[in-house]
Design an enzyme around this catalytic site. Structure first.
Site, PDB file in Angstrom:
ATOM      1  N   ASP A 107     -74.424  37.019  35.288  1.00 23.49           N
ATOM      2  CA  ASP A 107     -74.462  38.417  35.226  1.00 23.49           C
ATOM      3  C   ASP A 107     -74.788  39.081  36.628  1.00 23.49           C
ATOM      4  O   ASP A 107     -74.320  40.047  37.061  1.00 23.49           O
ATOM      5  CB  ASP A 107     -74.761  38.920  34.027  1.00 23.49           C
ATOM      6  N   ASP A 142     -75.727  31.724  31.797  1.00 27.88           N
ATOM      7  CA  ASP A 142     -74.989  32.873  31.374  1.00 27.88           C
ATOM      8  C   ASP A 142     -75.696  34.256  31.956  1.00 27.88           C
ATOM      9  O   ASP A 142     -74.986  35.071  32.646  1.00 27.88           O
ATOM     10  CB  ASP A 142     -74.857  32.992  29.801  1.00 27.88           C
ATOM     11  N   ASP A 194     -87.580  32.693  35.262  1.00 25.79           N
ATOM     12  CA  ASP A 194     -88.021  33.824  35.697  1.00 25.79           C
ATOM     13  C   ASP A 194     -88.336  33.992  37.076  1.00 25.79           C
ATOM     14  O   ASP A 194     -88.110  35.346  37.555  1.00 25.79           O
ATOM     15  CB  ASP A 194     -89.408  34.255  34.893  1.00 25.79           C
ATOM     16  N   TYR A 219     -76.873  27.351  23.004  1.00 32.03           N
ATOM     17  CA  TYR A 219     -75.712  28.061  22.431  1.00 32.03           C
ATOM     18  C   TYR A 219     -75.198  26.838  21.358  1.00 32.03           C
ATOM     19  O   TYR A 219     -74.222  26.860  20.782  1.00 32.03           O
ATOM     20  CB  TYR A 219     -74.688  28.275  23.312  1.00 32.03           C
ATOM     21  N   LYS A 246     -87.336  25.954  32.437  1.00 39.63           N
ATOM     22  CA  LYS A 246     -88.614  26.817  31.837  1.00 39.63           C
ATOM     23  C   LYS A 246     -89.329  25.583  30.846  1.00 39.63           C
ATOM     24  O   LYS A 246     -89.761  25.805  29.926  1.00 39.63           O
ATOM     25  CB  LYS A 246     -87.798  27.617  30.823  1.00 39.63           C
TER      26      LYS A 246
END
Length: 364
Positions: free
Chosen positions: A259, A255, A231, A147, A198
């Site tokens: 969710d 983020d 993942d 971000y 990752k």
């Protein structure tokens, strides 16, 4: 890094800036303020609320989400309570970069805390999950990473349009969010920290992240650790959510995963968060995760519990511990009873105001 302050140092009145924002934001924020006031009735401390009309309505009228000096205006407050930002007529990058992200950066709100807890009386979409079996706290890095908004575009509006978006990972940024996660894990029964990475594909930024995580883990031999590719983490959140305790992740990964964790514990309407400043010279910000939900704006059915629980996190941060506990206890009692109102996202027919009123009554 310290996020606390002794009770003796606190003035009797705290000043909190309230930004209802967009969509259902003002609706749920009103209930959060009501709950906080109810919880403070028998406390020596008080909160002085100041509302600001910033958001997309302000944008439509003035051409910006907030006045040019809005960060200066917010700087002297003890905390900020935010409802939501976002509008169907405005692209998300405009709303986020016009209000929320500048606040996080200006006040160095480097730690985003997002708890996910399965309350008694709430059904997870995963089968056979018992109350309290899902209990995780995600530490999301909040000021850099994906971000950071570093990059640019050239040859726009042509066949040669090029966009470059650069993630920014610094050793300082990685160290402070990862160490904060380990420090929190010391105070939790299971004492586990999972790092989300990752580095197999992002060979610079996430490799630095992994190196910092491994180094800091050596300082906490009593903490059990694991490192998961994002993942795989998505898969494991669904397959074995009970195994996660404290999770630490980059800005984007945190983020996305929160969710998912919110849905695993029953609803985005229960997802609270805190954006904590690195020191007490700056205000921290508290907000529900769910966003502005334009499809239900004005219908009076938005779930206010995420905003109310965010207000409880704010009270904890302001060292109003008993008031925060009374809010969480009231929410727990409300959800535990099938006879008390709940909004449609939790299978009920209650309104936003009815749920807020029920929480306030249980607090009292």
């Amino acid at each position: 890094m310290s996020f606390s302050q002794s009770q003796a140092e606190m003035p009797s009145t705290k000043r909190v800036a309230v930004i209802g924002g967009d969509g259902i934001g003002p609706e749920v924020t009103t209930q959060a303020v009501r709950a906080a006031d109810a919880a403070l009735v028998n406390c020596e401390q008080r909160i002085e609320w100041e509302w600001f009309p910033w958001g997309t309505d302000y944008l439509f009228e003035h051409g910006s989400m907030a006045p040019a000096d809005f960060l200066d205006q917010l700087g002297d407050f003890d905390a900020i309570l935010l409802g939501a930002v976002g509008h169907p007529r405005v692209q998300d990058h405009i709303t986020l970069n016009g209000l929320l992200l500048p606040i996080r950066r200006r006040f160095d709100q480097c730690v985003c805390l997002r708890p996910a807890y399965l309350y008694e009386g709430v059904e997870s979409p995963l089968r056979n999950k018992t109350p309290g079996s899902i209990d995780m706290l995600v530490f999301r890095e909040n000021t850099e990473g994906e971000y950071a908004n570093v990059g640019g575009r050239v040859y726009q509006h042509s066949d040669h349009d090029i966009a470059i978006q650069t993630s920014v990972f610094t050793r300082r940024g990685c160290e402070r969010i990862i160490r904060a996660a380990f420090e929190q894990a010391l105070n939790r029964p299971r004492k586990r920290v999972a790092s989300i990475t990752k580095s197999n594909a992002q060979g610079y930024g996430m490799v630095l992240w992994d190196e910092v995580f491994a180094g800091i883990a050596q300082d906490y031999p009593q903490i059990e650790t694991e490192s998961l590719l994002v993942d795989r983490a998505v898969m494991e959140f669904v397959r074995r959510p009970e195994s996660f305790d404290v999770v630490v992740a980059s800005n984007l990964f945190g983020d996305i995963l929160t969710d998912l964790s919110a849905i695993l514990v029953g609803s985005m309407g229960l997802a609270a968060s805190a954006n904590l400043a690195s020191n007490r010279c700056h205000p921290s910000l508290f907000e529900p995760v769910h966003g502005s939900a334009p499809d239900i704006t004005g219908k009076g059915i938005a779930n206010p519990l995420a905003a109310i629980l965010s207000a409880a996190m704010m009270l904890d941060h302001l060292e109003l511990i008993s008031a925060a506990a009374s809010i969480r206890g009231a929410v727990s009692s409300l959800l535990r009873s099938p006879d008390r109102p709940r909004t449609p996202d939790l299978g009920g027919t209650g309104t936003t105001d009815e749920v807020g009123s029920a929480v306030c009554a249980l607090i009292k």
